[in-house]
Design an enzyme around this catalytic site. Structure first.
Site, PDB file in Angstrom:
ATOM      1  N   LYS A  95       0.876  -1.166   0.000  1.00  0.00           N
ATOM      2  CA  LYS A  95       0.000   0.000   0.000  1.00  0.00           C
ATOM      3  C   LYS A  95       0.914   1.216   0.000  1.00  0.00           C
ATOM      4  CE  LYS A  95      -3.471   2.593   2.542  1.00  0.00           C
ATOM      5  NZ  LYS A  95      -4.040   2.874   3.879  1.00  0.00           N
ATOM      6  N   GLY A 156      -8.017   9.369   9.674  1.00  0.00           N
ATOM      7  CA  GLY A 156      -8.362   9.393  11.083  1.00  0.00           C
ATOM      8  C   GLY A 156      -9.348  10.457  11.501  1.00  0.00           C
ATOM      9  N   ASN A 204     -10.021   1.797   9.771  1.00  0.00           N
ATOM     10  CA  ASN A 204      -9.151   1.544  10.913  1.00  0.00           C
ATOM     11  C   ASN A 204      -9.600   2.339  12.147  1.00  0.00           C
ATOM     12  OD1 ASN A 204      -5.523   1.777  11.538  1.00  0.00           O
ATOM     13  ND2 ASN A 204      -7.152   0.914  12.743  1.00  0.00           N
TER      14      ASN A 204
END
Length: 254
Positions: A95, A156, A204
């Protein structure tokens, strides 16, 4: 069934390994999510000392490991990380992440395209993390990337699909799988991503930072399945005007 490179996946939910309170929670959440592909930072690996070694339990779950180049600031650093991951993990999957700005972590499009071209020529299965730029995604496809990973919003941030108009274009034009990565903060947002026609999502922070990561992993699995099923079934057209579902005046003529 989703195919990327030479690998097929039943689950369209990919997960990460960062930000969990402990490895036990991480492994349990990944199991609950039914994820078959898990990304982890090359910089986190230390095979010599075994420190923070999460490889063995992940490998026991037989998930596909996708090392990422997070922390790389340019082409040279990203290629070094990719070479290191191949040596340490024995995989040519990578990635590709290049974000020189530590505050906003925006991916560098110029460095990413240059690194992707080199890594594809070297035989890597490259999944680049990029801004939701349809032109850039097309160029990455042309140099040989196995999939593209446009962001929904900053890493995030849990802001959801702030880039939805551009994601729609990328999904429409792409001839390789589109994995929406970064910013998905709720199961409903993952459902929406799949309704748009994305091939998969990577989540995530939303799972790891939840009060109950295991339950949240399960919620995301269901959300992704629901969104995919809705896309296949075909969503109704959106209209600016009302459209009655039954005659409004017919009974008055009786």
């Amino acid at each position: 069934m989703l195919k990327i490179g030479d690998t097929e996946f039943t689950s369209r939910l990919f997960t990460g390994t960062g930000k969990f309170a402990n490895d036990k929670n991480m492994l349990a959440a990944i199991g609950a999510s039914n994820s078959e592909l898990v990304t982890l930072a090359v910089k986190r690996l230390d095979l010599k000392t075994g420190s923070d070694n999460i490889l063995k339990p992940l490998q026991q779950r037989r998930v596909k490991l996708l090392p990422n180049t997070a922390g790389a600031r340019n082409v040279k650093e990203a290629i070094f990380a990719a070479h290191l991951s191949r040596e340490m993990l024995g995989t040519n999957w990578i990635k590709l992440e290049i974000h020189p700005d530590p505050k906003y972590l925006m991916p560098d499009p110029i460095e990413t395209l240059a690194a992707a071209r080199i890594l594809c020529e070297q035989g890597y299965v490259v999944l680049p993390y990029v801004h939701a730029d349809p032109v850039l995604c097309r160029r990455l496809e042309e140099v040989g990337c196995a999939a593209v990973m446009p962001l929904g919003s900053p890493i995030g941030s849990n802001q959801g699909l702030a880039t939805e108009p551009f994601l729609k274009i990328i999904i429409e034009q792409s001839q390789v799988p589109v994995v929406i990565d970064a910013g998905i903060g709720a199961p409903s947002q993952a459902t929406r991503a799949m309704e748009l026609g994305a091939d998969a999502v990577l989540v995530n922070t939303a799972i790891a930072s939840s009060a109950d990561p295991v339950a949240m992993g399960r919620c995301f699995a269901q959300a992704v399945d629901t969104g995919r099923a809705a896309f296949i079934a075909g969503l109704g057209n959106v209209s600016e005007q009302a459209n009655s579902t039954s005659p409004l005046t017919g009974f008055l003529n009786v």
